[in-house]
Design an enzyme around this catalytic site. Structure first.
Site, mmCIF file in Angstrom:
data_model
loop_
_atom_site.group_PDB
_atom_site.id
_atom_site.type_symbol
_atom_site.label_atom_id
_atom_site.label_comp_id
_atom_site.label_asym_id
_atom_site.label_seq_id
_atom_site.Cartn_x
_atom_site.Cartn_y
_atom_site.Cartn_z
ATOM 1 N N ASN A 10 -12.623 4.309 5.882
ATOM 2 C CA ASN A 10 -13.979 4.592 5.418
ATOM 3 C C ASN A 10 -13.991 5.633 4.310
ATOM 4 O OD1 ASN A 10 -15.201 2.861 7.264
ATOM 5 N ND2 ASN A 10 -15.618 4.489 8.744
ATOM 6 N N ASP A 12 -16.201 8.634 3.459
ATOM 7 C CA ASP A 12 -17.140 9.455 4.221
ATOM 8 C C ASP A 12 -18.050 10.254 3.294
ATOM 9 O OD1 ASP A 12 -16.113 8.590 6.616
ATOM 10 O OD2 ASP A 12 -14.866 10.364 6.951
ATOM 11 N N LYS A 39 -11.983 6.025 11.805
ATOM 12 C CA LYS A 39 -11.153 6.390 12.950
ATOM 13 C C LYS A 39 -9.701 5.973 12.754
ATOM 14 C CE LYS A 39 -14.538 6.783 16.620
ATOM 15 N NZ LYS A 39 -14.144 8.190 16.857
ATOM 16 N N LYS A 209 -12.617 21.340 26.342
ATOM 17 C CA LYS A 209 -11.931 21.607 27.613
ATOM 18 C C LYS A 209 -10.506 21.064 27.644
ATOM 19 C CE LYS A 209 -16.221 21.699 30.308
ATOM 20 N NZ LYS A 209 -16.974 21.099 31.435
ATOM 21 N N ASP A 239 -9.716 11.870 16.902
ATOM 22 C CA ASP A 239 -8.717 11.093 16.162
ATOM 23 C C ASP A 239 -7.464 11.918 15.891
ATOM 24 O OD1 ASP A 239 -10.470 8.907 16.017
ATOM 25 O OD2 ASP A 239 -11.386 9.667 14.180
#
Length: 291
Positions: A10, A12, A39, A209, A239
């Site tokens: 892509n 962006d 991605k 986390k 990613d």
């Protein structure tokens, strides 16, 4: 060993915002920039920056040769990147002051993969190689089946999330990667618990986390925590994690070591604005871990 990635490419468009717009609201951006993403591309760049040999399988529009050049500049082999009529995929990415993002995609060339071309690319892989896939291209089930027949490790990140896409791919997946929301959605839709998903291994990314890995064959689980950072842009953090994790396995690391390396890379990434262009190198991750 090497990584073959059937993945999106892509262009962006980033818009920095004071806050996400409400329905009907017109909002002035505080900044705008153009970058490289998708991605698939993000994962390929992350794996290559980590030190793996990476072959990206995909498609871009003929009018955007700079996209190929940019991907190659990060060490990714693009001999399986086709140029097609029409537009390169693109994304509009809103980033708020807390670093959170909202993304709108136009897949364009990403869903114009040619089956014969893709299978010929995978046919050059070895049984010791890895196939990466996400939900931003077509031909995923056929590619996964062929790769598994060859004996390859198949790592599939189920994003953007689609129940039907996951169900189609599950029979041929070695490691299924989801975030916690996607994992809950899949378990609910299939009426199963995490340990009942019919794949050999499950990886759940947990944002700040860390991450959790489970072998559904042995019951072994591994959890790793993420270092605390101040986020600037969370786009491509997942990613980055997957690319580094896949590279770690490809380079012979045990699962836990690959996970620990990957969470460090993802944590460093969120301190930077951007997608593929902002993914850290292995040396940068090494310095970050030592700090």
């Amino acid at each position: 060993m090497a990584i073959f990635n059937l993945g999106s490419v892509n262009i962006d468009h980033f818009y920095m915002l004071p806050h996400f717009p409400e329905p009907g609201e017109t909002l002035s951006a505080t900044g705008h920039k153009l970058g490289l993403g998708g991605k698939g591309t993000n994962q390929s760049v992350a794996a290559a920056k980590a030190g793996a040999e990476v072959f990206h399988i995909g498609a871009i529009g003929k009018k955007d040769p700079w996209v190929r050049e940019r991907i190659e500049s990060y060490g990714v082999n693009c001999k399986f990147l086709r140029e097609v009529d029409g537009e390169t995929g693109h994304a509009v990415i809103y980033v708020d002051q807390q670093g959170e993002n909202m993304i709108v995609l136009d897949p364009a060339a990403n869903v114009k993969q040619d089956s014969e071309f893709v299978i010929e690319a995978i046919d050059q892989a070895k049984p010791t190689d890895t196939l990466l896939m996400q939900n931003e291209t077509n031909l995923q089930p056929q590619t996964a089946t062929f790769a598994l027949v060859k004996g390859m490790r198949v790592i599939y990140s189920a994003a953007p999330f689609s129940i039907s896409a996951v169900k189609d791919l599950i029979p041929d997946v070695s490691i299924l990667v989801m975030n916690s929301i996607e994992a809950a959605q899949l378990c609910s839709a299939m009426g199963v618990s995490l340990e009942q998903i019919p794949v050999p291994q499950v990886m759940v990314t947990l944002g700040s986390k860390g991450a959790m890995w489970r072998s559904n064959e042995t019951g072994e689980t591994i959890e790793v925590s993420s270092p605390k950072v101040t986020p600037v842009d969370t786009t491509a953090a997942g990613d980055t994690y997957i690319g580094y994790f896949a590279a770690g396995l490809d380079l012979g690391m045990p699962v836990k070591a690959a996970m620990e390396w990957a969470v460090q890379a993802a944590a460093l990434k969120v301190t930077r604005a951007g997608t593929a262009d902002a993914i850290p190198s292995a040396n940068e991750v090494k310095s970050f871990r030592a700090a």
